[in-house]
Structures are given as structure tokens and as C-alpha cells.
Design an enzyme around this catalytic site. Structure first.
Site, PDB file in Angstrom:
ATOM      1  N   ILE A   1      -7.455   2.487  -5.143  1.00 36.98           N
ATOM      2  CA  ILE A   1      -6.477   3.570  -5.070  1.00 36.98           C
ATOM      3  C   ILE A   1      -5.064   3.071  -4.794  1.00 36.98           C
ATOM      4  O   ILE A   1      -4.087   3.806  -4.987  1.00 36.98           O
ATOM      5  CB  ILE A   1      -6.904   4.584  -3.979  1.00 36.98           C
ATOM      6  CG1 ILE A   1      -6.175   5.920  -4.147  1.00 36.98           C
ATOM      7  CG2 ILE A   1      -6.703   4.000  -2.595  1.00 36.98           C
ATOM      8  CD1 ILE A   1      -6.540   6.681  -5.375  1.00 36.98           C
ATOM      9  N   TYR A   2      -4.892   1.837  -4.333  1.00 39.28           N
ATOM     10  CA  TYR A   2      -3.561   1.349  -3.974  1.00 39.28           C
ATOM     11  C   TYR A   2      -2.664   1.290  -5.205  1.00 39.28           C
ATOM     12  O   TYR A   2      -2.972   0.594  -6.184  1.00 39.28           O
ATOM     13  CB  TYR A   2      -3.626  -0.036  -3.321  1.00 39.28           C
ATOM     14  CG  TYR A   2      -4.284  -0.072  -1.955  1.00 39.28           C
ATOM     15  CD1 TYR A   2      -4.615   1.082  -1.263  1.00 39.28           C
ATOM     16  CD2 TYR A   2      -4.584  -1.292  -1.354  1.00 39.28           C
ATOM     17  CE1 TYR A   2      -5.214   1.034  -0.016  1.00 39.28           C
ATOM     18  CE2 TYR A   2      -5.186  -1.351  -0.103  1.00 39.28           C
ATOM     19  CZ  TYR A   2      -5.505  -0.179   0.558  1.00 39.28           C
ATOM     20  OH  TYR A   2      -6.102  -0.247   1.800  1.00 39.28           O
ATOM     21  N   ALA A   3      -1.554   2.027  -5.139  1.00 39.38           N
ATOM     22  CA  ALA A   3      -0.594   2.087  -6.251  1.00 39.38           C
ATOM     23  C   ALA A   3      -1.299   2.419  -7.561  1.00 39.38           C
ATOM     24  O   ALA A   3      -0.952   1.881  -8.614  1.00 39.38           O
ATOM     25  CB  ALA A   3       0.201   0.794  -6.369  1.00 39.38           C
TER      26      ALA A   3
ATOM     27  N   GLY B   1      -4.109   1.575  -8.713  1.00 40.58           N
ATOM     28  CA  GLY B   1      -4.738   0.414  -9.358  1.00 40.58           C
ATOM     29  C   GLY B   1      -3.815  -0.764  -9.571  1.00 40.58           C
ATOM     30  O   GLY B   1      -4.279  -1.869  -9.895  1.00 40.58           O
TER      31      GLY B   1
END
Length: 323
Positions: A52-54, A56
Site C-alpha cells: 500500500i505504500y505510495a 505500490g
């Protein structure tokens, strides 16, 4: 950097982890490369990310750097799944279909055929735990996941999942939870559950979302997360009168030791019972190098005791019977 076993497993990781929450967003490719180089050159091995960070991008950045900048075998690669990525039927959650779809996406973005540590990012009330953990079993048996852990689970959730996995011979090895001098609630039930079941604790936000560095004592720096429209509420939670007293104690200890408040706060949580490796995220390489200074620091017993007292967590029934 000292290496520690993750829980009761044979997996060894550096006692400081590199977090990538801001990679692909506030942290661009060049800065990410500089951070990874500095971290591994200092002996760091545990690099933590999430699908979920940025959206992907953090995984894509990390995948592009592994192999070219740092050999894949020098890194203990950790990622997470469960968070909602899109509105499709397999776009998030802890169902078998969603988890295995998420894992394939992570492997593709990370440019690897396996991850060393796959973590369930959150508990999913809508999915039977047996289904969730069966998906983890499948991923481990397929060789796409070497070890598994959880994140942001309560004490009973952690114990239930750990007991089930032990019963099938595929034990969980870790949990990742918020833990710092400002946030010690996990000491009530989560940490005892981890110690009992052999899970290593990986604290996130070990610097109290930046508050323990002292940067917010007089104002909010324009380039800080506290000034960011995205992270302001994330930081504000720990800007309280109680926090101010703890930050002052950390600053006093740092002055006495001739080091930084950051190093003191990080060394404190790093050496708590059950903790294996705090995971730190940095805005830039200079900030990361400040965290690496903590590797050289062991807090004297008197200072540790003083910090324990000023930040003490309140125990109620029945946990208080253990203290």
C-alpha cells in the site's frame, strides 16, 4: 550492526530496520538509493515495505534498487498485505484470493521470486482467521514466502494466530506494532503474547512519530511531517502534555550522554523485552544516519529506569497482577 534472531526462528536480522513508507512519495528514487546504500553499508539488513505504500511505488523503487545497488541476498526483504489497494474483488482484505493476489503483485514490483518476511498488515473482521492463515500456509509451502508475521494485531489476535500456526508447524515469527516511549500500550498484552509464543517485536514509529527527536518542542518545522497535510494528524496524536514531559526527559538524558534525543529514544525501545528491531523511516539520508548512531549506544541502567518511570504505562485488571 548487531544481528538478532527474529523471534524463535532461525532468521537473523539487523537490530534496526529501514522503513520505506515515504518512498515513491516524499522520498524520490535518488534519495531512496542513498538511504539503502547508507543502511546496508552500516550493516543493516532488514528492509520493510508494504503493497500500500505510495500505491505500490515503494515496492517498485525497492525492487529496482535490489540487484543493481545492493545484492538481493544481502537484504532481509519484508513486505505486507491486507490493506485496500483498489475496489475490485481482490483489491484488499485478508481473504485467500485477495492475499495471494496481493503477494503476486508485491513479487512483481519487487522483482523477486520470494519475500523473506510477509506480514498481515491488519486483522480483517470479515474473513475467518483460518482462511487468512491458510493463504499464508500456501504461500510458504510454495516457496514465495520464507517467514510470516502479523502487524497491528491486538494481544488476543496475536496469540490466536500464533497458536494456530504453531499447530500446523508453520509458526509466525514476528509482529509489527507501534511502540515507543510515547506509545507503550502494547506492553499490556501484545508483548507478553509475543514473548510467550516466540514472536519478535518490530516497533514502528519508534521515535513517537518524530516527536521524541525534540523537533516539535517549540514549533513545527516547515519541512517536517507535522507540517504536512498528509501526516499532520499522524504526528499531532503525540503532542500532549505527557509527551512533553517524556521528550524533556529524553533531551536531558541525551545531554548527559553527549548524544542526540533520537539515539536515546531509539536505544530505549530497541532493548525492550521482546523487541528485535525498531523500523525507522527517514526523510533523507542525513536523518537516517542520525538513527544509525543509536547502534553505538547502550543506555545506563539509571537513565533507562528514569525513562521507564516518566513514560510508565498504566496497567488495569487483570494485567496489573503481573506487575
Amino acid at each position: 550492526m548487531e544481528q538478532r534472531h527474529l523471534g524463535r526462528s532461525g532468521l537473523r536480522v539487523s537490530r534496526l530496520g529501514l522503513g520505506t513508507l515515504t518512498w515513491g512519495g516524499d522520498t524520490d528514487a535518488d534519495e531512496a538509493a542513498a538511504q539503502l546504500a547508507a543502511f546496508t553499508e552500516a550493516g543493516g539488513t532488514l528492509v520493510d515495505t508494504a503493497d500500500i505504500y505510495a500505491d505500490g511505488e515503494a515496492e517498485r523503487l525497492l525492487g529496482a534498487l535490489l540487484g543493481d545497488l545492493v545484492p538481493r541476498e544481502r537484504v532481509v526483504l519484508a513486505t505486507k498485505a491486507v490493506a485496500r489497494r483498489h475496489d475490485g474483488p481482490f483489491g484488499g482484505g485478508a481473504s485467500r484470493g485477495a492475499l495471494l493476489t496481493a503477494l503476486e503483485g508485491s513479487l512483481r514490483r519487487l522483482r523477486t521470486d520470494h519475500v523473506d518476511l510477509w506480514q498481515l498488515h491488519a486483522w480483517d473482521e470479515a474473513v475467518p482467521l483460518e482462511e487468512t492463515l491458510a493463504a499464508v500456509d500456501s504461500a510458504v509451502r510454495a516457496g514465495k514466502v520464507r517467514y510470516a508475521g502479523v502487524s497491528n494485531y491486538t494481544g488476543w489476535q496475536t496469540a490466536t494466530a500464533a497458536a494456530r500456526q504453531a499447530s500446523v508447524g508453520l509458526p509466525l515469527v514476528s509482529t509489527q506494532v507501534e511502540y515507543s516511549l510515547l506509545e507503550r500500550g502494547v506492553e499490556r498484552e501484545v508483548v507478553p503474547a509475543c514473548v510467550h509464543h516466540g514472536l519478535g517485536v518490530l516497533p514502528w514509529a519508534p521515535l513517537g512519530r518524530g516527536v521524541l527527536t525534540g523537533k516539535y518542542r517549540t514549533n513545527t518545522p516547515a519541512d517536517s511531517r507535522g507540517a504536512s497535510p498528509v501526516f499532520a494528524r499522524y504526528v499531532e496524536r503525540h503532542r500532549t502534555d505527557r509527551a512533553a514531559r517524556i521528550v524533556q526527559a529524553v533531551a536531558t538524558a541525551a545531554d548527559g550522554l553527549g548524544t542526540s534525543p533520537l539515539a536515546v529514544a531509539l536505544a530505549w525501545v530497541r532493548d525492550r523485552p521482546g523487541v528485535v528491531a525498531p523500523v525507522v523511516g527517514a526523510r533523507d539520508t542525513a536523518q537516517l544516519k542520525g538513527s544509525l548512531v543509536a547502534e553505538e549506544l547502550t543506555l545506563p541502567a539509571a537513565i533507562r529506569s528514569a525513562l521507564d518511570d516518566v513514560s510508565a504505562v498504566e496497567f488495569g485488571y487483570p494485567e496489573r497482577r503481573l506487575h
